[in-house]
Write an enzyme that holds these catalytic residues in place. Structure first.
Site, short mmCIF file in Angstrom:
data_model
loop_
_atom_site.label_atom_id
_atom_site.label_comp_id
_atom_site.label_asym_id
_atom_site.label_seq_id
_atom_site.Cartn_x
_atom_site.Cartn_y
_atom_site.Cartn_z
N ASP A 2 -1.49 -0.92 5.85
CA ASP A 2 -1.70 -0.27 7.15
C ASP A 2 -3.15 -0.23 7.57
O ASP A 2 -3.46 0.41 8.58
CB ASP A 2 -1.17 1.17 7.08
CG ASP A 2 -2.06 2.08 6.24
OD1 ASP A 2 -2.51 1.63 5.16
OD2 ASP A 2 -2.33 3.22 6.66
N ASP B 198 0.86 -1.17 0.00
CA ASP B 198 0.00 0.00 0.00
C ASP B 198 0.91 1.23 0.00
O ASP B 198 2.09 1.15 0.36
CB ASP B 198 -0.88 -0.04 1.26
CG ASP B 198 -1.67 1.24 1.44
OD1 ASP B 198 -2.44 1.59 0.54
OD2 ASP B 198 -1.49 1.89 2.49
N ASP C 141 -0.18 5.14 0.85
CA ASP C 141 -0.43 6.10 1.92
C ASP C 141 -0.47 5.41 3.28
O ASP C 141 -1.27 4.50 3.50
CB ASP C 141 -1.75 6.82 1.69
CG ASP C 141 -1.79 7.56 0.37
OD1 ASP C 141 -1.32 8.70 0.32
OD2 ASP C 141 -2.30 6.98 -0.62
#
Length: 240
Positions: free
Chosen positions: A183, A16, A18
């Protein structure tokens, strides 16, 4: 755990963007508030913006306007003024991309070590490609990945598994040799839908909630756990 052609537990690792590779929240918050100021609306807090990150910038803007206009997200998207607000945000975020973001500690050394070991690396993000490219370029990361899949690459986004399946097919990597690092609960669900392993970092966004609540396969403190030697140590422990 068997080791693959790279001599490591995984031959393909997807990341991922961001909140995992790069801390982008500061510049996203600035772009949101640039937009709200131009629309004569009160600013929102960085904490609010962090809770809205994960589904792409359009959806983030919808949440910000819903908060400021006192409307539902559905009503925001149907509002006559939404197209103008979206164009305004696109202009401000394009100007902010890469200006206040930074890679998290140990990200770049880990990526370089994995590439040197022959691991295929990919980015899978819900951020639109025009912003993904700007952020990666700003931090010299573009050339470190074999594939970059953004939120507008395919007709569907995470948690749909299409991006993961595309990378596995493209590089000929089996599910058990593939790892997704993220995240958020979105990343965990993406990995579950794709049938691949999911490791999560605790420092990201995840709508303001602990990512451990989403039950990833492993919670890692930072990208030091992705260094080849650390991966081999982990694999040996799993086998004991």
């Amino acid at each position: 755990m068997s080791l693959g052609g790279t001599g490591l537990p995984f031959d393909l690792i997807l990341f991922d963007l961001d909140g995992t590779l790069i801390d982008t929240a500061p510049e996203i918050a600035l772009a949101v508030n640039d937009t709200l100021e131009e629309l004569a609306l009160e600013p929102v807090s960085p904490e609010q913006v962090i809770r809205w990150i994960g589904h792409g910038t359009r959806e983030l803007l919808v949440q910000a306007l819903a908060d400021r206009w006192g409307m539902t997200p559905q009503a925001v998207q149907a509002a006559p003024d939404f197209a103008n607000a979206e164009a305004c945000f696109q202009r401000h975020y394009a100007a902010r991309c890469g200006t206040r973001s930074q890679p998290y500690p140990q990200v770049i050394p880990a990526l370089d070590a994995l590439r040197s070991a022959g691991v295929r690396l990919a980015v899978v993000t819900n951020k639109e490609s025009r912003y993904t490219d700007r952020v990666l370029d700003a931090h010299g990361l573009t050339g470190r990945f074999d594939r970059v899949i953004s939120g507008d690459t395919f007709p569907v986004k995470k948690p749909n598994p299409l991006a993961v399946d595309d990378c596995r097919s493209r590089f000929g990597i089996a599910r058990e040799r593939t790892l997704l690092v993220g995240d958020s609960a979105i990343d965990v669900q993406t990995a579950r839908n794709a049938g691949v392993a999911i490791w999560a970092v605790p420092y990201g966004y995840n709508a303001g909630q602990p990512v451990a609540d989403a039950a990833p396969d492993r919670l890692i403190e930072d990208f030091g756990a992705l260094q080849p030697d650390a991966l081999l140590t982990w694999a040996a422990l799993v086998d004991t």
